[in-house]
Write a protein that holds these residues in place. Structure first.
Motif, PDB file in Angstrom:
ATOM      1  N   ALA A 378     -22.945 -17.439 -21.903  1.00 33.61           N
ATOM      2  CA  ALA A 378     -22.836 -15.993 -22.000  1.00 33.61           C
ATOM      3  C   ALA A 378     -22.247 -15.452 -20.712  1.00 33.61           C
ATOM      4  O   ALA A 378     -22.669 -15.841 -19.620  1.00 33.61           O
ATOM      5  CB  ALA A 378     -24.209 -15.377 -22.253  1.00 33.61           C
ATOM      6  N   TRP A 379     -21.246 -14.592 -20.840  1.00 32.10           N
ATOM      7  CA  TRP A 379     -20.668 -14.015 -19.628  1.00 32.10           C
ATOM      8  C   TRP A 379     -20.204 -12.591 -19.871  1.00 32.10           C
ATOM      9  O   TRP A 379     -20.008 -12.161 -21.003  1.00 32.10           O
ATOM     10  CB  TRP A 379     -19.540 -14.881 -19.084  1.00 32.10           C
ATOM     11  CG  TRP A 379     -18.250 -14.914 -19.858  1.00 32.10           C
ATOM     12  CD1 TRP A 379     -17.184 -14.072 -19.728  1.00 32.10           C
ATOM     13  CD2 TRP A 379     -17.861 -15.872 -20.859  1.00 32.10           C
ATOM     14  NE1 TRP A 379     -16.158 -14.433 -20.575  1.00 32.10           N
ATOM     15  CE2 TRP A 379     -16.553 -15.533 -21.282  1.00 32.10           C
ATOM     16  CE3 TRP A 379     -18.479 -16.981 -21.429  1.00 32.10           C
ATOM     17  CZ2 TRP A 379     -15.861 -16.268 -22.251  1.00 32.10           C
ATOM     18  CZ3 TRP A 379     -17.803 -17.704 -22.391  1.00 32.10           C
ATOM     19  CH2 TRP A 379     -16.509 -17.340 -22.791  1.00 32.10           C
ATOM     20  N   VAL A 380     -20.048 -11.864 -18.780  1.00 30.47           N
ATOM     21  CA  VAL A 380     -19.568 -10.492 -18.846  1.00 30.47           C
ATOM     22  C   VAL A 380     -18.759 -10.203 -17.591  1.00 30.47           C
ATOM     23  O   VAL A 380     -19.002 -10.769 -16.526  1.00 30.47           O
ATOM     24  CB  VAL A 380     -20.747  -9.493 -18.949  1.00 30.47           C
ATOM     25  CG1 VAL A 380     -21.610  -9.514 -17.692  1.00 30.47           C
ATOM     26  CG2 VAL A 380     -20.243  -8.066 -19.217  1.00 30.47           C
ATOM     27  N   GLY A 381     -17.767  -9.339 -17.746  1.00 30.10           N
ATOM     28  CA  GLY A 381     -16.975  -8.928 -16.593  1.00 30.10           C
ATOM     29  C   GLY A 381     -15.956  -9.971 -16.181  1.00 30.10           C
ATOM     30  O   GLY A 381     -15.436 -10.732 -17.000  1.00 30.10           O
ATOM     31  N   LEU A 382     -15.700 -10.046 -14.882  1.00 30.45           N
ATOM     32  CA  LEU A 382     -14.647 -10.897 -14.353  1.00 30.45           C
ATOM     33  C   LEU A 382     -15.191 -12.258 -13.923  1.00 30.45           C
ATOM     34  O   LEU A 382     -16.293 -12.351 -13.381  1.00 30.45           O
ATOM     35  CB  LEU A 382     -13.994 -10.225 -13.138  1.00 30.45           C
ATOM     36  CG  LEU A 382     -13.414  -8.822 -13.357  1.00 30.45           C
ATOM     37  CD1 LEU A 382     -12.905  -8.256 -12.036  1.00 30.45           C
ATOM     38  CD2 LEU A 382     -12.302  -8.842 -14.388  1.00 30.45           C
ATOM     39  N   THR A 383     -14.411 -13.298 -14.177  1.00 31.23           N
ATOM     40  CA  THR A 383     -14.730 -14.577 -13.555  1.00 31.23           C
ATOM     41  C   THR A 383     -14.363 -14.492 -12.075  1.00 31.23           C
ATOM     42  O   THR A 383     -13.683 -13.553 -11.632  1.00 31.23           O
ATOM     43  CB  THR A 383     -13.947 -15.725 -14.203  1.00 31.23           C
ATOM     44  OG1 THR A 383     -12.544 -15.515 -13.960  1.00 31.23           O
ATOM     45  CG2 THR A 383     -14.206 -15.793 -15.707  1.00 31.23           C
ATOM     46  N   GLU A 384     -14.805 -15.489 -11.319  1.00 32.79           N
ATOM     47  CA  GLU A 384     -14.485 -15.484  -9.887  1.00 32.79           C
ATOM     48  C   GLU A 384     -12.974 -15.463  -9.675  1.00 32.79           C
ATOM     49  O   GLU A 384     -12.451 -14.691  -8.849  1.00 32.79           O
ATOM     50  CB  GLU A 384     -15.103 -16.703  -9.211  1.00 32.79           C
ATOM     51  CG  GLU A 384     -14.820 -16.770  -7.719  1.00 32.79           C
ATOM     52  CD  GLU A 384     -15.381 -18.018  -7.070  1.00 32.79           C
ATOM     53  OE1 GLU A 384     -15.264 -18.127  -5.828  1.00 32.79           O
ATOM     54  OE2 GLU A 384     -15.921 -18.893  -7.788  1.00 32.79           O
ATOM     55  N   GLN A 385     -12.241 -16.277 -10.427  1.00 33.03           N
ATOM     56  CA  GLN A 385     -10.792 -16.333 -10.261  1.00 33.03           C
ATOM     57  C   GLN A 385     -10.128 -15.027 -10.690  1.00 33.03           C
ATOM     58  O   GLN A 385      -9.192 -14.554 -10.034  1.00 33.03           O
ATOM     59  CB  GLN A 385     -10.212 -17.497 -11.059  1.00 33.03           C
ATOM     60  CG  GLN A 385      -8.739 -17.777 -10.753  1.00 33.03           C
ATOM     61  CD  GLN A 385      -8.504 -18.075  -9.286  1.00 33.03           C
ATOM     62  OE1 GLN A 385      -9.151 -18.972  -8.723  1.00 33.03           O
ATOM     63  NE2 GLN A 385      -7.598 -17.349  -8.638  1.00 33.03           N
ATOM     64  N   GLN A 386     -10.575 -14.445 -11.779  1.00 34.28           N
ATOM     65  CA  GLN A 386     -10.012 -13.173 -12.219  1.00 34.28           C
ATOM     66  C   GLN A 386     -10.216 -12.085 -11.170  1.00 34.28           C
ATOM     67  O   GLN A 386      -9.323 -11.269 -10.926  1.00 34.28           O
ATOM     68  CB  GLN A 386     -10.650 -12.747 -13.544  1.00 34.28           C
ATOM     69  CG  GLN A 386     -10.206 -13.565 -14.738  1.00 34.28           C
ATOM     70  CD  GLN A 386     -11.037 -13.279 -15.972  1.00 34.28           C
ATOM     71  OE1 GLN A 386     -12.166 -12.757 -15.881  1.00 34.28           O
ATOM     72  NE2 GLN A 386     -10.520 -13.639 -17.136  1.00 34.28           N
ATOM     73  N   ALA A 387     -11.381 -12.088 -10.555  1.00 36.94           N
ATOM     74  CA  ALA A 387     -11.660 -11.087  -9.525  1.00 36.94           C
ATOM     75  C   ALA A 387     -10.757 -11.283  -8.314  1.00 36.94           C
ATOM     76  O   ALA A 387     -10.222 -10.316  -7.745  1.00 36.94           O
ATOM     77  CB  ALA A 387     -13.126 -11.150  -9.110  1.00 36.94           C
ATOM     78  N   ARG A 388     -10.553 -12.531  -7.922  1.00 30.36           N
ATOM     79  CA  ARG A 388      -9.665 -12.802  -6.789  1.00 30.36           C
ATOM     80  C   ARG A 388      -8.224 -12.418  -7.132  1.00 30.36           C
ATOM     81  O   ARG A 388      -7.502 -11.851  -6.309  1.00 30.36           O
ATOM     82  CB  ARG A 388      -9.753 -14.270  -6.382  1.00 30.36           C
ATOM     83  CG  ARG A 388     -11.114 -14.674  -5.832  1.00 30.36           C
ATOM     84  CD  ARG A 388     -11.105 -16.068  -5.224  1.00 30.36           C
ATOM     85  NE  ARG A 388     -12.449 -16.512  -4.898  1.00 30.36           N
ATOM     86  CZ  ARG A 388     -13.143 -16.122  -3.832  1.00 30.36           C
ATOM     87  NH1 ARG A 388     -12.587 -15.252  -2.992  1.00 30.36           N
ATOM     88  NH2 ARG A 388     -14.360 -16.577  -3.602  1.00 30.36           N
ATOM     89  N   ASP A 389      -7.814 -12.732  -8.368  1.00 35.22           N
ATOM     90  CA  ASP A 389      -6.460 -12.380  -8.785  1.00 35.22           C
ATOM     91  C   ASP A 389      -6.253 -10.868  -8.796  1.00 35.22           C
ATOM     92  O   ASP A 389      -5.129 -10.387  -8.636  1.00 35.22           O
ATOM     93  CB  ASP A 389      -6.174 -12.939 -10.187  1.00 35.22           C
ATOM     94  CG  ASP A 389      -6.065 -14.463 -10.194  1.00 35.22           C
ATOM     95  OD1 ASP A 389      -5.919 -15.059  -9.099  1.00 35.22           O
ATOM     96  OD2 ASP A 389      -6.144 -15.052 -11.288  1.00 35.22           O
ATOM     97  N   ALA A 390      -7.337 -10.131  -8.985  1.00 38.56           N
ATOM     98  CA  ALA A 390      -7.262  -8.673  -8.986  1.00 38.56           C
ATOM     99  C   ALA A 390      -7.300  -8.090  -7.581  1.00 38.56           C
ATOM    100  O   ALA A 390      -7.283  -6.865  -7.410  1.00 38.56           O
ATOM    101  CB  ALA A 390      -8.403  -8.086  -9.817  1.00 38.56           C
TER     102      ALA A 390
END
Length: 482
Positions: A378-390
């Motif tokens: 189960a997950w919500v929001g950004l993954t660590e990589q997605q957050a860094r890419d942002a």
């Protein structure tokens, strides 16, 4: 078909699935007349071929595994699942593919229903054709049209694949008899869930994945845990493998595959294609409106068409029923406010900010997802990589869920992981992932924290009950340094 009648309503909703039902219900709340057009079963994909039947297939195996993890109960477990009883229970959840109850709900909500396939013939004008009765109806929307036609499976252009009559998620969840050997193409949500369900039901399962992991949208650690669990369950999991040809004969389905060990042949009784879905727009007549797709803004309106809205899978924004229903509530409220008689509601919508109920803001950074494998993910929001890419400065903080008292009481050998992605500058959680038995039950707290942007030092005061699995939240916050 000849045109048999003309109908006129304030709002027309194309698609009577769960998403369309929600949009129609909300749009009608200020007195607008609403017509729902549905070409198949009212209740849609989720009710009959996706969410409900798939979870009904998965739940018995989950319960059995949990019982085996608790001494005192485990000793009483002497057998395996009864496929006939599992399928019979699945049939109850799909109402035996009878939508009578759903139609009754539409009527009780004051919503009209028209059976058939809809396509645009002009602005706010549709032609609805019912192949079963041979009738066609011209439909005029006085104010708005909301498209909720969903998505359809993609069948890759592999030689012989289409001709081999593969199963999609529909056939896989509506099966009447469990095949002895099953091959599944695709390591996404449908692929891993069906691999789990069919192994529980006794089938030999081979899962073919082109890449090097399952669940590419999840955190890598979660994908690794699911992959390991599938193999432990007896699934023949093949990464880096391409299917180059398929044929079916009286002996079943035969696949030619190329992987790390070279070319080989796979034989199966049935083949499931779970390689993705696309918006169902091909037959809507969008070209009449000068459109080749349905891109929407956060009010779920199609730019340049102030009367046209779209919700759910058909927009490409969301790919889950729960998020599609969220979008439907937003779109329905916007339509009710803009075209209904409540002036105060209209003013609220005009002044709507990012986090009002008139804007689908959560689609961008707070989408929850659950995969009902073992372990659940189960997950919500950004993954660590997605957050860094942002461009965010983030830190991932993880904790083994099995180390908290509530988990050890729940099951011997409880294995699972909790991880939060912390925005170091803002001091808030922007993403969270949980794995383990019933991990989905941990997700709502994380979703609330991400949506609310609750500061970590404030979350510190949300005390988890003891001994529950939710105590992992306290351990995560301690691990951040609070």
């Amino acid at each position: 078909m000849s045109e048999d009648q003309t109908l006129s309503y304030d709002v027309v909703v194309i698609g009577g699935g769960a998403v369309g039902e929600n949009a129609a219900d909300r749009a009608a709340r200020t007195g607008l007349s609403v017509l729902v057009v549905e070409r198949e079963l009212v209740g849609g994909e989720c009710s009959y071929w996706a969410c409900m039947p798939s979870k009904a297939l998965l739940r018995p195996g989950s319960v059995l595994a949990q019982a085996r993890a608790v001494p005192g109960a485990a000793e009483l477990i002497t057998g395996t699942l009864d496929p006939a009883l599992v399928l019979a229970r699945r049939d109850e959840f799909t109402s035996h593919w009878d939508d009578h109850g759903q139609v009754e709900w539409l009527e009780s909500a004051g919503l009209a229903l028209l059976r058939g396939s809809a396509r645009f013939t002009g602005e706010k004008e549709l032609l609805v054709e019912d192949e079963e009765t041979g009738t066609s109806t011209r439909v005029i929307a006085r104010h708005a049209v909301i498209v909720a036609s969903g998505s359809e499976p993609v069948i890759p252009g592999i030689p012989g694949l289409a001709e081999s009559q593969p199963w999609t998620s529909r056939e896989a969840t509506a099966v009447e008899q469990v095949p002895g050997r099953l091959v599944i193409l695709g390591g996404g949500v449908v692929g891993v869930e069906m691999a789990t369900a069919y192994r529980d039901l006794g089938a030999e399962v081979t899962l073919i994945v082109r890449g090097d992991r399952v669940l590419t949208g999840a955190e890598p650690f979660a994908a690794e845990e699911v992959g390991t669990a599938l193999r432990d369950l007896g699934v023949d999991l093949r990464f880096g493998t391409e299917t180059t040809a398929v044929r079916r004969d009286s002996g079943g389905v035969h696949l030619t595959v190329t992987g790390p060990q070279g070319e080989s042949t796979l034989d199966a009784d049935e083949l499931v294609v779970a390689t993705g879905r696309r918006p169902r727009t091909a037959d809507l007549g969008l070209e009449v409106l000068g459109l080749d797709g349905l891109t929407v803004d956060d009010a779920l309106q199609v730019p340049g068409h102030d009367w046209l809205f779209a919700v759910g899978d058909v927009t490409g924004r969301t790919a889950t029923t729960h998020q599609g229903k969220y979008d439907a509530r937003v779109a329905g409220d916007v339509v009710a406010a803009r075209f209904g008689d409540d002036e105060s509601l209209r003013e609220q919508e005009r002044a709507a900010g990012d986090w009002s109920r008139f804007r689908a803001t959560a689609d961008h950074a707070a989408v929850p997802q659950v995969v009902f494998t073992r372990p659940e993910v189960a997950w919500v929001g950004l993954t660590e990589q997605q957050a860094r890419d942002a461009g965010r400065t983030v830190r991932a903080v993880s904790y083994p869920i099995g180390s908290v008292a509530g988990a050890s009481v729940s099951a011997d050998g409880y294995h699972g992981t909790a991880q939060i992605v912390v925005d170091e500058d803002a001091g808030v959680i922007v993403g969270a992932t949980f794995t383990g038995p019933d991990a989905a039950e941990l997700l709502q707290t994380a979703t609330t924290a991400v949506v609310a942007g609750t500061p970590l030092d404030r979350l510190w005061h949300a005390v988890p009950a003891y001994p529950t699995v939710s105590e992992v939240w306290l351990r995560l916050l301690e691990t951040t340094g609070l």
